[in-house]
Structures are given as structure tokens and as C-alpha cells.
Motif scaffolding. Structure first.
Motif, short mmCIF file in Angstrom:
data_model
loop_
_atom_site.label_atom_id
_atom_site.label_comp_id
_atom_site.label_asym_id
_atom_site.label_seq_id
_atom_site.Cartn_x
_atom_site.Cartn_y
_atom_site.Cartn_z
N GLY A 233 0.82 -1.22 0.00
CA GLY A 233 0.00 0.00 0.00
C GLY A 233 0.85 1.26 0.00
N THR A 234 1.94 1.22 0.77
CA THR A 234 2.80 2.41 0.86
C THR A 234 3.49 2.67 -0.48
OG1 THR A 234 3.19 1.93 3.20
CG2 THR A 234 4.73 3.46 2.13
N ILE A 235 4.02 1.60 -1.08
CA ILE A 235 4.73 1.79 -2.35
C ILE A 235 3.75 2.18 -3.46
CG2 ILE A 235 6.24 0.71 -4.08
CD1 ILE A 235 7.41 -1.01 -1.84
N LEU A 236 2.56 1.61 -3.42
CA LEU A 236 1.54 1.98 -4.43
C LEU A 236 1.21 3.47 -4.33
CD1 LEU A 236 -0.37 1.04 -6.68
CD2 LEU A 236 -2.10 0.62 -4.93
N HIS A 237 1.01 3.94 -3.09
CA HIS A 237 0.73 5.37 -2.87
C HIS A 237 1.88 6.20 -3.44
CE1 HIS A 237 -0.55 9.07 -0.82
NE2 HIS A 237 0.73 9.23 -0.56
N PHE A 238 3.11 5.78 -3.12
CA PHE A 238 4.29 6.52 -3.59
C PHE A 238 4.30 6.60 -5.12
CE2 PHE A 238 8.56 5.75 -5.36
CZ PHE A 238 9.03 7.04 -5.28
N ILE A 239 4.11 5.46 -5.79
CA ILE A 239 4.15 5.42 -7.26
C ILE A 239 3.08 6.33 -7.86
CG2 ILE A 239 3.54 3.92 -9.22
CD1 ILE A 239 5.10 1.70 -7.82
N GLN A 240 1.89 6.29 -7.26
CA GLN A 240 0.79 7.07 -7.83
C GLN A 240 1.01 8.57 -7.62
OE1 GLN A 240 -2.83 5.12 -6.46
NE2 GLN A 240 -2.60 3.57 -8.08
N ARG A 241 1.66 8.93 -6.51
CA ARG A 241 1.98 10.35 -6.30
C ARG A 241 3.11 10.79 -7.22
NH1 ARG A 241 1.24 13.10 -1.50
NH2 ARG A 241 2.32 14.72 -2.64
N PHE A 242 4.08 9.90 -7.44
CA PHE A 242 5.29 10.30 -8.17
C PHE A 242 5.09 10.24 -9.69
CE2 PHE A 242 9.62 9.72 -9.88
CZ PHE A 242 10.26 10.81 -9.30
N PHE A 243 4.47 9.16 -10.17
CA PHE A 243 4.35 8.97 -11.62
C PHE A 243 2.98 9.34 -12.16
CE2 PHE A 243 7.93 5.91 -10.92
CZ PHE A 243 8.86 6.55 -11.72
N GLY A 244 1.96 9.16 -11.36
CA GLY A 244 0.63 9.49 -11.86
C GLY A 244 -0.43 8.63 -11.18
N PRO A 245 -1.64 9.18 -10.98
CA PRO A 245 -2.68 8.44 -10.31
C PRO A 245 -3.11 7.24 -11.15
CG PRO A 245 -3.55 10.46 -11.23
CD PRO A 245 -2.07 10.50 -11.47
N LYS A 246 -3.65 6.22 -10.51
CA LYS A 246 -4.20 5.03 -11.17
C LYS A 246 -3.14 4.07 -11.68
CE LYS A 246 -8.48 7.28 -12.73
NZ LYS A 246 -8.15 8.53 -13.45
N LEU A 247 -1.85 4.47 -11.65
CA LEU A 247 -0.82 3.55 -12.16
C LEU A 247 -0.60 2.40 -11.18
CD1 LEU A 247 1.77 5.97 -13.77
CD2 LEU A 247 0.21 4.38 -14.93
N GLY A 248 -0.44 1.21 -11.73
CA GLY A 248 -0.33 0.01 -10.90
C GLY A 248 1.08 -0.28 -10.43
N LEU A 249 1.17 -1.36 -9.65
CA LEU A 249 2.42 -1.78 -9.01
C LEU A 249 2.57 -3.27 -9.21
CD1 LEU A 249 4.65 -1.69 -6.72
CD2 LEU A 249 2.77 -1.82 -5.10
N ARG A 250 3.80 -3.73 -9.46
CA ARG A 250 4.05 -5.16 -9.56
C ARG A 250 5.23 -5.51 -8.66
NH1 ARG A 250 5.63 -8.03 -15.26
NH2 ARG A 250 7.63 -6.96 -14.89
N LEU A 251 5.04 -6.53 -7.83
CA LEU A 251 6.11 -7.00 -6.95
C LEU A 251 6.58 -8.36 -7.45
CD1 LEU A 251 4.44 -5.92 -3.59
CD2 LEU A 251 6.43 -4.87 -4.66
N ARG A 252 7.87 -8.45 -7.77
CA ARG A 252 8.44 -9.71 -8.27
C ARG A 252 9.32 -10.33 -7.22
NH1 ARG A 252 12.22 -8.51 -12.07
NH2 ARG A 252 11.76 -6.28 -11.87
N PRO A 253 9.15 -11.63 -6.93
CA PRO A 253 9.98 -12.28 -5.91
C PRO A 253 11.46 -12.06 -6.20
CG PRO A 253 8.25 -13.76 -6.64
CD PRO A 253 8.18 -12.57 -7.54
N SER A 254 12.21 -11.82 -5.13
CA SER A 254 13.64 -11.54 -5.29
C SER A 254 14.37 -11.96 -4.03
CB SER A 254 13.83 -10.05 -5.57
OG SER A 254 15.18 -9.76 -5.86
#
Ligand code: 2NL
Length: 375
Positions: A233-254
């Protein structure tokens, strides 16, 4: 009555004074006027001859001729002074007559600009400050313990190799990430901890895509009951504030030594909005005469893949994970009581993505033509 000789000298003196006056009228500079004055009154000046003749006169004639000489000298000095004064007056008049438009806008002083990496750092700080995080910084020269051991990175880990990390005197190193700032913060006080740590970090890399020093920012949240959902949730909020609203997030195992589980963080590409396909071109449509021609032209044009995400629809922005229990143990936190997440990203990469810069070196070359564009 003066003698004939004396009268001749007096006449010559008067003639010379008159001659100077007429020569003077043709002169326009102070230099010329002074030269003329010297030509008459100087050591070998034109008044010298009659003055010598004065010395040869009988004493009775001398007062009258002397008086005439003084009159001539006085007349010359007065004429020269008047001409100089007139010249000065004329110059002042010309100066005052100049027309100045005091309403013309002034030429602006060139203002400096903030460096794009500073702009990006501040923007990201603001986003996390808005979520209740604090900004913390720490030293570039660190102990191996703060940089590695406390972060569950044992002595035989490849990151600790001489090839990867800068070692300085006294057994210290240049920090290879900003994580030691989080370690220091946790050592300094009890949970909860909500911080972002921006700053320069150092690795033995130097090629087209790596500089030996680069700016990074890490985010750490530690409290009771923090879950992977909070990370997301925190990273999604960050991405949407930084790059643009509604943009999604993908987490890849690492894998990172200091987090478990760990995930690479991808943001949906803001340029193609995650489609991977280049958006409609900004240029005019090619001319078409009929709607049939228009649609066949559209079919003939191949869908170009997005130049930012190379057609994948995703852009890599950093790494993340749940803080490893060994990290908590190292700083004296009880992993049975607290949990936390961490997230790290390179600020040069964020700036490249945000501003469409395709060469990392532009950030470090101090070229005003590049830097002046960020206002
Ligand atoms: C990356 C990956 C990461 C962290 C940084 C961290 C810090 C503490 C504890 C646990 Cl104190 N983790 N930091 C965790 C995961 C990834 O950065 O790609 N950075 C540019």
C-alpha cells in the motif's frame, strides 16, 4: 611714453594673444587646447621671444612692457579657461540631452536552478513526509558492522569483496547503501520507526550505466503488526503520487540478505500507461482522401513498442521486502514483537524516468544547457 622698441613688443604681445584666441576657436578637445596653451606660454613658447626682448629694454620701458606681458598671459589663460569650460558645459549638455527610457524592463539576473537529482529527492521526501515518515541522514564513511553485519550480510558475502566496496583507512568503508542510517536510527531508540534515508552511496562500478557514487533513498517502517500489505500500500501510494494516479504496481519475488520475503518493485509504465504500446504520435495524421484509405493506412502502421518500458508495460524502480529477523536482533528489537518493511531505490533512475533523460552521465557533467532546463 614708451620707446618705439617697447611699443613694438607691446604690439607683438597683443597680436600673439589675439592669434591664440582665433586658433583656440577651432579646437574641440582638452588635449589640443592644452597643447596650444603650451605653444604660447610654455618654456620655448611664442611669448618667449618678446619676453627676452623685454630684458634688453632700458629700465624705464620695462614696467609698461611687463604690464602688457601680464595682460597677454592673463588674456591667454582666460581664453583657454573659457574654452575648456565651454567644452565641459557642452559635454554635460549632451549627457543630459540623452533620452533614457526608464520604463524599459531590466535585464534579469541569471538565477540558478536546483539539480534534477535534488528536485527528485525533495519530491520523494515530500510524499513520505505526507505519510508521517521522517527524513534521516548519516555519514558516508561507515563501519562494516553498520553497513553489512547488522544487515544480515556475513563476511563471506560477495558484496563485501574488495571488488565491490570502497575500503578506507582504519577498517572503515564508504557506505554501499543508505541502510546504515536505518541501523543507526534503530540502535538509537525503540520502535516505532518511520523514516526515509536519502543520500549518496558508493560502489566500485564505473561504466555507461553505473557511477562510483550515486544517490539512493531507502524507506523503513517498523512497528507492531506491520504486514506485507502495508509495504504494498505504501509503495503503491508513492508510485501514484510520483508517476501518476491510477498507475499500478508489480512486486516480483527476489532476494536481499536483509529482507525476507523480498521483492523487486515495478511501476506501471506512465508513458504507455502499462500497455507497452507507444502512444498516439503528436505529429499530424498523414493526409488521406477517403475514409477507406485512412483505415488502411492505420492498419499498415505497425504498433510501436513503448520506448520507456521497451514494450513490457513495467519499469523497475527498486527493491523491497519485510525486514529480516536477524536485522531486528542486531539492533536489539524483538522480531516476535515488531515487524517492518523496507524499500530502496536509486534516485538517478527515478530522475531519468521522471524527466526522460536517457544518459546517466548528464547528471554529473554540470553542463548548464542540461541543468538549466529544470526550473
Ligand atoms: C534496491 C534495494 C533495498 C532495503 C533496501 C533495508 C534496510 C534495512 C532493513 C532491511 Cl535497515 N532492508 N533496505 C531492503 C530491500 C531492498 O534496496 O534495489 N535499492 C536501490
Amino acid at each position: 611714453m614708451p620707446s618705439a622698441d617697447a611699443s613694438a613688443i607691446i604690439a607683438e604681445l597683443e597680436r600673439l594673444a589675439g592669434e591664440l584666441a582665433s586658433e583656440l576657436a577651432g579646437l574641440a578637445t582638452e588635449q589640443e587646447i592644452r597643447a596650444l596653451q603650451a605653444k604660447y606660454l610654455g618654456k620655448k613658447g611664442r611669448l618667449g621671444e618678446p619676453m627676452k626682448a623685454l630684458g634688453r629694454l632700458p629700465p624705464g620701458d620695462r614696467p609698461a612692457v611687463g604690464e602688457a606681458a601680464n595682460r597677454a598671459k592673463g588674456a591667454i589663460e582666460t581664453a583657454v579657461g573659457a574654452r575648456l569650460a565651454a567644452l565641459e558645459e557642452a559635454a554635460l549638455g549632451a549627457d543630459l540631452a540623452r533620452v533614457l527610457d526608464v520604463t524599459l524592463p531590466a535585464r534579469g539576473a541569471p538565477l540558478g536552478t536546483l539539480h534534477p537529482l535534488t528536485l527528485v529527492r525533495r519530491e520523494i521526501e515530500e510524499i513520505f513526509l505526507g505519510l508521517g515518515f521522517e527524513v534521516r541522514t548519516g555519514p558516508w564513511i561507515e563501519t562494516e558492522w553498520n553497513n553489512f553485519d547488522a544487515l544480515n550480510t556475513p563476511a563471506d558475502h560477495p558484496a563485501r569483496d574488495m571488488q565491490d566496496t570502497f575500503f578506507v583507512e582504519g577498517g572503515r568503508i564508504l557506505r554501499s547503501h543508505t541502510s546504515p542510517v536505518q541501523i543507526r536510527t534503530m540502535l538509537a531508540g525503540p520502535p516505532p520507526v518511520r523514516i526515509v534515508a536519502p543520500g549518496n552511496v558508493f560502489r566500485r562500478d564505473d561504466d555507461a550505466t553505473h557511477t562510483p557514487m550515486f544517490p539512493q533513498m531507502e524507506c523503513l517502517l517498523v512497528d507492531e503488526g506491520v504486514s506485507f500489505a502495508d509495504l504494498k500500500g505504501t509503495i503503491l501510494h508513492f508510485i501514484q503520487r510520483f508517476f501518476g494516479p491510477k498507475l499500478g504496481l508489480r512486486l516480483r519475488p527476489s532476494y536481499f540478505p536483509f529482507t525476507e520475503p523480498s521483492a523487486e518493485v515495478d511501476a506501471a509504465c506512465y508513458l504507455c500507461e502499462g500497455t507497452g504500446i507507444s502512444g498516439p504520435s503528436k505529429g499530424p495524421e498523414p493526409p488521406a482522401t477517403s475514409s477507406a484509405e485512412r483505415s488502411s493506412a492505420a492498419l499498415a502502421r505497425p504498433a510501436r513498442s513503448c520506448k520507456l518500458c521497451k514494450g513490457s508495460g513495467w519499469i523497475e524502480i527498486g527493491g523491497s521486502g519485510m525486514v529480516h529477523p536477524n536485522v531486528f536482533k542486531a539492533v536489539g528489537y524483538d522480531p516476535k514483537v515488531v515487524s517492518g518493511f523496507a524499500f530502496g531505490m536509486g534516485l538517478s533512475r527515478m530522475a531519468m524516468l521522471k524527466y526522460g533523460v536517457d544518459d546517466l552521465r548528464a547528471f554529473y557533467e554540470n553542463d548548464q544547457r542540461f541543468l538549466g532546463q529544470f526550473r
